[in-house]
Write a protein that holds these residues in place. Structure first.
Motif, PDB file in Angstrom:
ATOM      1  N   GLN A   1     -11.569  -1.641   4.560  1.00  0.00           N
ATOM      2  CA  GLN A   1     -10.871  -0.826   5.542  1.00  0.00           C
ATOM      3  C   GLN A   1     -11.768  -0.476   6.724  1.00  0.00           C
ATOM      4  OE1 GLN A   1      -9.744   2.194   2.707  1.00  0.00           O
ATOM      5  NE2 GLN A   1      -7.613   1.518   2.655  1.00  0.00           N
TER       6      GLN A   1
ATOM      7  N   HIS B   1     -11.590   1.118  -5.450  1.00  0.00           N
ATOM      8  CA  HIS B   1     -11.324   1.681  -4.133  1.00  0.00           C
ATOM      9  C   HIS B   1     -12.593   1.763  -3.275  1.00  0.00           C
ATOM     10  CE1 HIS B   1     -12.472   5.140  -6.651  1.00  0.00           C
ATOM     11  NE2 HIS B   1     -12.891   5.702  -5.546  1.00  0.00           N
TER      12      HIS B   1
ATOM     13  N   THR C   1       0.857  -1.178   0.000  1.00  0.00           N
ATOM     14  CA  THR C   1       0.000   0.000   0.000  1.00  0.00           C
ATOM     15  C   THR C   1       0.895   1.231   0.000  1.00  0.00           C
ATOM     16  OG1 THR C   1      -1.841   1.101   1.125  1.00  0.00           O
ATOM     17  CG2 THR C   1      -0.152   0.127   2.526  1.00  0.00           C
TER      18      THR C   1
ATOM     19  N   ARG D   1      -7.152  11.620   6.387  1.00  0.00           N
ATOM     20  CA  ARG D   1      -6.253  12.144   5.358  1.00  0.00           C
ATOM     21  C   ARG D   1      -7.017  12.970   4.328  1.00  0.00           C
ATOM     22  NH1 ARG D   1      -4.397   7.650   3.757  1.00  0.00           N
ATOM     23  NH2 ARG D   1      -5.498   7.428   1.776  1.00  0.00           N
ATOM     24  N   LYS D   2      -8.191  12.489   3.926  1.00  0.00           N
ATOM     25  CA  LYS D   2      -8.986  13.211   2.934  1.00  0.00           C
ATOM     26  C   LYS D   2      -9.557  14.496   3.520  1.00  0.00           C
ATOM     27  CE  LYS D   2     -10.155   9.302  -0.032  1.00  0.00           C
ATOM     28  NZ  LYS D   2      -9.537   9.903  -1.228  1.00  0.00           N
TER      29      LYS D   2
ATOM     30  N   ARG E   1     -12.598  -1.602  -1.525  1.00  0.00           N
ATOM     31  CA  ARG E   1     -11.494  -1.643  -0.568  1.00  0.00           C
ATOM     32  C   ARG E   1     -11.796  -0.785   0.658  1.00  0.00           C
ATOM     33  NH1 ARG E   1      -8.331  -1.538  -5.373  1.00  0.00           N
ATOM     34  NH2 ARG E   1      -7.976   0.691  -5.162  1.00  0.00           N
ATOM     35  N   PHE E   2     -12.558   0.293   0.461  1.00  0.00           N
ATOM     36  CA  PHE E   2     -12.914   1.129   1.611  1.00  0.00           C
ATOM     37  C   PHE E   2     -13.788   0.346   2.594  1.00  0.00           C
ATOM     38  CE2 PHE E   2     -15.786   4.148   3.741  1.00  0.00           C
ATOM     39  CZ  PHE E   2     -14.850   4.952   4.383  1.00  0.00           C
TER      40      PHE E   2
ATOM     41  N   GLU F   1      -8.239   6.421   9.260  1.00  0.00           N
ATOM     42  CA  GLU F   1      -7.039   7.075   8.750  1.00  0.00           C
ATOM     43  C   GLU F   1      -7.276   7.630   7.353  1.00  0.00           C
ATOM     44  OE1 GLU F   1      -2.396   5.892   7.668  1.00  0.00           O
ATOM     45  OE2 GLU F   1      -3.634   4.552   8.902  1.00  0.00           O
ATOM     46  N   VAL F   2      -8.004   6.883   6.515  1.00  0.00           N
ATOM     47  CA  VAL F   2      -8.307   7.340   5.157  1.00  0.00           C
ATOM     48  C   VAL F   2      -9.156   8.605   5.205  1.00  0.00           C
ATOM     49  CG1 VAL F   2      -9.452   6.751   2.995  1.00  0.00           C
ATOM     50  CG2 VAL F   2      -8.142   5.014   4.217  1.00  0.00           C
TER      51      VAL F   2
ATOM     52  N   ASP G   1     -11.792  15.090  -1.209  1.00  0.00           N
ATOM     53  CA  ASP G   1     -10.508  15.680  -0.839  1.00  0.00           C
ATOM     54  C   ASP G   1     -10.135  16.863  -1.712  1.00  0.00           C
ATOM     55  OD1 ASP G   1     -10.117  14.164  -3.068  1.00  0.00           O
ATOM     56  OD2 ASP G   1      -8.534  12.889  -2.234  1.00  0.00           O
TER      57      ASP G   1
ATOM     58  N   GLU H   1      -9.150   0.574   9.392  1.00  0.00           N
ATOM     59  CA  GLU H   1      -8.235   1.500   8.730  1.00  0.00           C
ATOM     60  C   GLU H   1      -8.952   2.676   8.076  1.00  0.00           C
ATOM     61  OE1 GLU H   1      -4.644  -1.041   6.985  1.00  0.00           O
ATOM     62  OE2 GLU H   1      -6.580  -1.854   6.377  1.00  0.00           O
ATOM     63  N   ALA H   2     -10.287   2.646   8.047  1.00  0.00           N
ATOM     64  CA  ALA H   2     -11.033   3.687   7.348  1.00  0.00           C
ATOM     65  C   ALA H   2     -10.860   5.051   8.003  1.00  0.00           C
ATOM     66  CB  ALA H   2     -12.511   3.317   7.282  1.00  0.00           C
TER      67      ALA H   2
END
Length: 706
Positions: free
Chosen positions: A576, A569, A85, A588-589, A572-573, A584-585, A657, A581-582
């Motif tokens: 996550q 994606h 990743t 970041r956005k 994959r979300f 953190e995503v 984002d 892990e979502a």
């Protein structure tokens, strides 16, 4: 539950036939040769004979090395291969650390736990752990290779510091091997760090470094067993400017083909995390769920030989560089033109002068966005002067569309030119989505593989334009239907056209736009409600936003049910979310979105357009000669479309984002088109506000449609 999942799987096999079965594991040997900084323009039969020969034996493509920052360091490139990743170490841009001995022939990376404790790279070591879990060993040559193949303790089983002087059979100990050929990147280092300049070597110095790297690649190829799958990748940037890098895959049937992956939906572009998945697939080792890449694919046979393939791949980098370099100037120009337009329109309309010129300027400004995509129908990046040809094509497309909007038989209707510009914009973007988005790629209002923020589907700015054009086109259709006392049909037109566009933009593998669905659903609902003559309350608006979120998560969950290698994606979300892990995503956005609120190119458009709208509605006689009330008086449906556009734009700004880019581009298209309708209505005397003794200022944006 099992029956439900089985039924969903059957549906998915019909909706996504390309996702039927993952390729069977090769259960063979694989070797990654990393040459950080290598570009396709570096290769030649005389200057790099070993690399040139490998290219002739391989499937070839471009490698987008984007990780987390604007440019990718060698450390980050190798770490991304390790993690599967996009990853970054978080401090100075340099080379990976040199491993130390760990007993026997192995090695260990000193201070490896720093990646977990400080750099927060919790996926580091994923590749090495997967290999060890399968009962296989890892063989690394050079520091970067050791970083890529290290397990979560920073260990590799067999290690050599350099490809120089490898003994016969040295690369046959393990079925998974990696080699770091860093001769090209080392001359760029100053104080152990890459320079802040684009290029610090002379052509002669770079040629000398390439010659040494080529010799070492040749030695590695000679030492590898003949049945090994060979991957070669230019794993990082070499300066302050990102570029597409070289990627090759040598297998039994790869020669003469292009190299792509499902990650990019491009037949000639791959990404760094794909290397992790490719190595594991070639060795027949299961890929961990945290790896976001998918195996490289040797696609269709390329036309011509290695020279022709190289020329096309070099031009792809030129196209990306041209668009990247032009982007800042382009958006600054758009911002200046928009601000000048609103200031000029304000001054002229207060005096009721120059309305015809304002209408022409409004339609020209609204024609700019779609022209940035239409220009890609021209092979501008194949010319000797790509930037002038790009600018000329964009200007020509803008003028042609504006002229067509003003010259056809539809020009006699106030809504005619709006329908033409909105219809062309919506049709171009819809057609682009249906054909694999060749027009958004390398567009100044789209995306490039060089930057690597997106590779396919509906980008954030294209979403803003698509949603705006669809809603305005739908309300133009609704206007004609409502005028025939067919209000139900008018509402249905908004819902059907809007929902069709929303699904096209949000469906995985098509538009794959997560935030776009969240924003589009409320825009459609608000527009339909106003066209139906209903009021929009805060509670209803909140419910529409929730509906948007539920819709996109349902689409994403269907995507998640597909095989991992076929997910976008969106799917994959969901994964996550399940792994935690979502957060953190999203964080970041959110940070990226907040950063756009200070953009000097985007916020002036938002501020001036909103200020013009508000002032023109509060004081229509003094500020805009009653243009906006005239437009809404002629077509209440148009008011509904503008409100829906603003709703989608504001929500899109908050959930994407790209932030302010979404709202600014929605306004840049929508407001000039609405002004053009009002000006034509006043010119034709079709408004009837003053004759009816009405106060135009009493027409608020959110009210009952008449």
């Amino acid at each position: 539950m099992r029956r439900t999942l089985a039924a969903l799987a059957l549906v998915l096999s019909v909706l996504w036939p390309a996702a039927a079965q993952a390729a069977a594991p090769a259960d063979g040997r694989v070797a990654l040769i990393g040459v950080p900084g290598l570009q396709w323009s570096d290769l030649g039969p005389e200057t790099t004979p070993n690399l040139w020969r490998l290219a002739g034996q391989s499937a070839v493509g471009s490698l987008s090395v984007r990780t987390v920052g604007r440019v990718t360091c060698p450390y980050d490139g190798w770490l991304t291969v390790s993690a599967g990743t996009r990853s970054a170490v978080g401090y100075g841009c340099g080379l990976p650390p040199v491993p130390g001995p760990a007993g026997g022939l192995g090695a260990v990376i000193p201070g490896y736990d720093y990646l977990y404790r400080v750099a927060r790279q919790k996926n580091a070591g994923t590749l090495g752990e997967a290999v060890h879990a399968a009962g296989e060993c890892t063989l690394a040559v050079g520091p970067g290779a050791a970083l890529a193949l290290a397990d979560r303790k920073g260990r590799v089983d067999f290690y050599a510091p350099s490809p120089v002087g490898l003994p016969p059979g040295a690369l046959t100990r393990c079925r998974v091997a990696a080699v770091d050929v860093d001769d090209l990147i080392k001359p760029y280092l100053a104080g152990g760090r890459l320079p802040e300049a684009e290029e610090t070597l002379t052509p002669q110095q770079r040629a000398a470094a390439l010659l040494l790297a080529d010799a070492h690649v040749g030695a590695v190829l000679d030492a590898l067993p003949g049945d090994a799958t060979v991957l070669l990748a230019g794993l990082s940037d070499h300066g302050a400017v990102p570029h597409l890098r070289a990627a090759m895959m040598r297998t039994a049937d790869a020669s003469g083909r292009l190299l792509g992956s499902a990650s990019t939906h491009r037949e000639d572009v791959t990404i760094l995390p794909d290397i992790t998945a490719t190595m594991l697939a070639a060795a027949g080792i299961p890929t961990p769920a945290t790896v976001i890449g998918v195996p490289w694919q040797a696609g269709e046979s390329r036309t011509g030989g290695t020279e022709a393939a190289q020329a096309e791949l070099v031009k792809a980098d030129v196209a990306g560089q041209t668009v990247r370099n032009a982007g800042g100037v382009f958006f600054t120009t758009v911002a200046v033109l928009q601000v000048v337009f609103y200031v000029t329109a304000f001054l002229l309309m207060r005096r009721r002068r120059g309305l015809g010129g304002i209408r022409v300027a409004a339609l020209a400004l609204a024609s700019v966005p779609v022209s940035t995509y239409l220009v890609n129908l021209l092979p501008w990046h194949h010319t000797a002067i790509p930037l002038p040809v790009l600018v000329g094509g964009l200007a020509g497309g803008t003028l042609l569309l504006a002229a067509a909007a003003l010259a056809g038989p539809w020009r006699h209707s106030p809504l005619g030119p709006l329908t033409v510009v909105a219809g062309v914009t919506a049709a171009v973007l819809a057609g682009d989505l249906l054909t694999g988005t060749p027009l958004q790629l390398n567009s100044v209002m789209g995306y490039t593989a060089v930057v690597g923020a997106r590779y396919y589907g509906l980008g954030n700015i294209p979403f803003a334009l698509f949603a705006t054009s669809v809603l305005l086109l739908a309300t133009a259709i609704a206007h004609h239907l409502a005028g025939r006392d067919r209000r139900t049909a008018a509402v249905a037109a908004v819902v059907v056209l809007g929902c069709s566009a929303m699904l096209l933009g949000g469906w995985p593998g098509m538009g794959s736009d997560f935030g776009g669905v969240i924003a589009f659903v409320p825009g459609i609902a608000v527009t339909a409600l106003l066209v139906a003559g209903k009021r929009v309350s805060i509670v209803r608006l909140g419910a529409f936003c929730v509906a948007g979120g539920v819709t996109v998560m349902a689409i994403a969950y269907l995507d998640y049910l597909r095989p991992p290698g076929s997910q976008s994606h969106l799917g994959r979300f969901v994964g996550q979310v399940f792994t935690g892990e979502a957060t953190e995503v999203v964080s970041r956005k959110l940070g990226a979105m907040l950063g756009t609120l200070l953009s000097p190119n985007l916020m002036p458009i938002v501020i001036t357009a909103v200020a013009f709208l508000v002032y023109a509605l509060l004081r229509p006689g003094a500020a805009s000669a009653g243009v906006l009330p005239a437009a809404f008086g002629h077509s209440p449906a148009l008011k509904a479309g503008l409100v829906g556009t603003l709703v989608s734009g504001v929500i899109g700004m908050l959930v994407n984002d790209s932030g302010a880019a979404v709202l600014s581009m929605a306004l840049a298209l929508g407001v000039p088109l609405v002004l053009s309708v009002g000006i034509k209505t006043l010119h034709d005397g079709a408004s009837g506000y003053e004759d009816a003794g009405q106060d135009p200022a009493s027409s608020s944006l959110v009210s009952r449609s008449s």
